[in-house]
Design a protein around this motif. Structure first.
Motif, mmCIF file in Angstrom:
data_model
loop_
_atom_site.group_PDB
_atom_site.id
_atom_site.type_symbol
_atom_site.label_atom_id
_atom_site.label_comp_id
_atom_site.label_asym_id
_atom_site.label_seq_id
_atom_site.Cartn_x
_atom_site.Cartn_y
_atom_site.Cartn_z
ATOM 1 N N LEU A 33 4.468 1.115 2.740
ATOM 2 C CA LEU A 33 3.466 0.898 3.778
ATOM 3 C C LEU A 33 2.624 2.152 4.009
ATOM 4 O O LEU A 33 1.415 2.063 4.244
ATOM 5 C CB LEU A 33 4.152 0.462 5.070
ATOM 6 N N THR A 34 3.252 3.308 3.915
ATOM 7 C CA THR A 34 2.508 4.566 4.048
ATOM 8 C C THR A 34 1.498 4.712 2.922
ATOM 9 O O THR A 34 0.368 5.170 3.120
ATOM 10 C CB THR A 34 3.484 5.754 4.047
ATOM 11 N N LEU A 37 -1.405 2.605 3.834
ATOM 12 C CA LEU A 37 -2.217 3.218 4.885
ATOM 13 C C LEU A 37 -3.156 4.281 4.323
ATOM 14 O O LEU A 37 -4.252 4.503 4.847
ATOM 15 C CB LEU A 37 -1.314 3.834 5.957
ATOM 16 N N PRO A 44 -5.542 -2.466 6.526
ATOM 17 C CA PRO A 44 -4.160 -2.069 6.818
ATOM 18 C C PRO A 44 -3.146 -2.897 6.031
ATOM 19 O O PRO A 44 -3.352 -4.091 5.790
ATOM 20 C CB PRO A 44 -4.028 -2.317 8.322
ATOM 21 N N PRO A 45 -2.040 -2.285 5.614
ATOM 22 C CA PRO A 45 -0.994 -3.045 4.914
ATOM 23 C C PRO A 45 -0.320 -4.024 5.851
ATOM 24 O O PRO A 45 -0.411 -3.909 7.088
ATOM 25 C CB PRO A 45 -0.022 -1.950 4.461
ATOM 26 N N VAL A 46 0.367 -4.995 5.252
ATOM 27 C CA VAL A 46 1.036 -6.042 6.022
ATOM 28 C C VAL A 46 2.466 -6.184 5.526
ATOM 29 O O VAL A 46 2.708 -6.195 4.311
ATOM 30 C CB VAL A 46 0.298 -7.390 5.891
ATOM 31 N N LEU A 61 8.060 3.265 11.877
ATOM 32 C CA LEU A 61 6.657 3.617 11.750
ATOM 33 C C LEU A 61 6.152 4.485 12.898
ATOM 34 O O LEU A 61 5.184 5.235 12.740
ATOM 35 C CB LEU A 61 5.802 2.348 11.651
ATOM 36 N N ASP A 64 2.312 4.906 13.832
ATOM 37 C CA ASP A 64 1.569 4.188 12.794
ATOM 38 C C ASP A 64 1.746 2.682 12.873
ATOM 39 O O ASP A 64 1.044 1.941 12.162
ATOM 40 C CB ASP A 64 2.018 4.659 11.402
ATOM 41 N N GLU A 67 -1.148 0.367 13.119
ATOM 42 C CA GLU A 67 -2.030 0.251 11.952
ATOM 43 C C GLU A 67 -1.500 -0.702 10.899
ATOM 44 O O GLU A 67 -2.161 -0.940 9.890
ATOM 45 C CB GLU A 67 -2.224 1.637 11.316
ATOM 46 N N VAL A 68 -0.308 -1.245 11.113
ATOM 47 C CA VAL A 68 0.338 -2.102 10.113
ATOM 48 C C VAL A 68 0.492 -3.513 10.665
ATOM 49 O O VAL A 68 0.941 -3.693 11.807
ATOM 50 C CB VAL A 68 1.717 -1.536 9.714
#
Length: 302
Positions: A33-34, A37, A44-46, A61, A64, A67-68
């Protein structure tokens, strides 16, 4: 726990993480996920996973997390493997960046439909294998999360064959051909041979076997769409009781395409040769078998 970068033979980056503990899941998911990002030009990732794993990610996270995207897998995996293809294609069209760019962490719902039987496991392996072809042109990065506590060893080992980073990856066409080499079960003694017009025969016989009027109509539409995709149909059989009514179609022309019915149509109005897409979206199972005499397509509703 095993996870490693996938080779970049084509834009679609299809990875696999195997773990058996919560901390191993976080150790695989957090870097992925990072990475998403920090990927330029991407939304944004899911993470699509079990609710308890989403809670783990919220904690890991920290700041952060806003943002996900976090989505319970019960909201994504709501039907058949073909439904999952449609869900994925629709999501990418609506939310991915240019060229399909997005990072998706995806955990199947093994406590639900995906893991409830050998039949379902076979369909999921088919989906995982064909994803390498269906999404090959897209620059999407996917990490498939396999928890040995819910998926089980046999499912995990089978799934490795569908992931390019596993070390035992097999060509999707060869793998699906292997799945299709397993003979279909013979029809039961109470099988009915349908006369033309098949549309009316399916509608009346399915209702007679317990399907509601709405379900009988939808099943009839699915059978009709499959017949249109096959071309001339030389015979049709029906058996089973609601909800698992089955129709088997025979055609003199082979299908010869492992992706038949899995490729999302470009427009809502289907062409006749795209009928198997509709059939796969409606039916629990659609089995296609080619032989020297043509094709057999078996559709099961429910």
């Amino acid at each position: 726990m095993t996870t490693q970068p996938a080779p970049h033979a084509h834009p679609f980056d299809h990875r696999m993480a195997v773990f058996g503990a919560d901390d191993e899941f976080v150790a695989a998911a957090l870097p992925f996920l990072t990475e998403g990002l920090g990927a330029p030009g991407e939304p944004p990732p899911v993470a699509i996973a079990a609710p308890d794993k989403l809670d783990l990610l919220r904690d890991a996270l920290g700041a952060d997390v806003k943002e996900v995207g976090l989505l319970p897998h019960t909201e994504w995996y709501t039907g058949s493997a073909a439904n999952a293809v449609a869900q994925g294609a629709g999501y990418l069209a609506a939310h991915a960046g240019p060229g399909g760019r997005i990072h998706l962490l995806m955990e199947p719902e093994w406590d639900g439909r995906a893991g409830r039987s050998t039949r379902e496991t076979t369909e999921w392996l088919r989906y995982e294998a064909l994803a390498n072809l269906l999404f090959a042109p897209l620059a999407t990065t996917v990490l498939c999360a396999y928890d040995t506590r819910t998926a089980g060893t046999a499912i995990v080992e089978a799934a490795r064959r569908a992931h390019p980073d596993s070390g035992v990856y097999e060509d999707p066409v060869r793998l699906t051909a292997e799945l299709d080499a397993v003979p279909l079960p013979s029809p039961p003694p109470d099988v009915e041979r349908l006369d033309e017009p098949y549309t009316e025969a399916v509608r009346s016989r399915a209702a007679g076997r317990g399907l509601s009027r709405v379900d009988a109509e939808l099943f009839t539409e699915a059978v009709t769409a499959a017949a249109a995709a096959l071309g001339p149909v030389t015979g049709a059989l029906l058996w089973g009781e609601a909800p698992a009514c089955v129709v088997e179609l025979h055609a003199p022309r082979r299908v010869d395409d492992p992706l038949a019915g899995f490729v999302p149509p470009p427009v809502p109005d289907l062409e006749p040769d795209q009928g198997l897409w509709f059939s796969r979206q409606v039916c629990a199972y659609v089995d296609v078998r080619d032989d020297a005499h043509g094709a057999t397509v078996r559709l099961q509703y429910g």
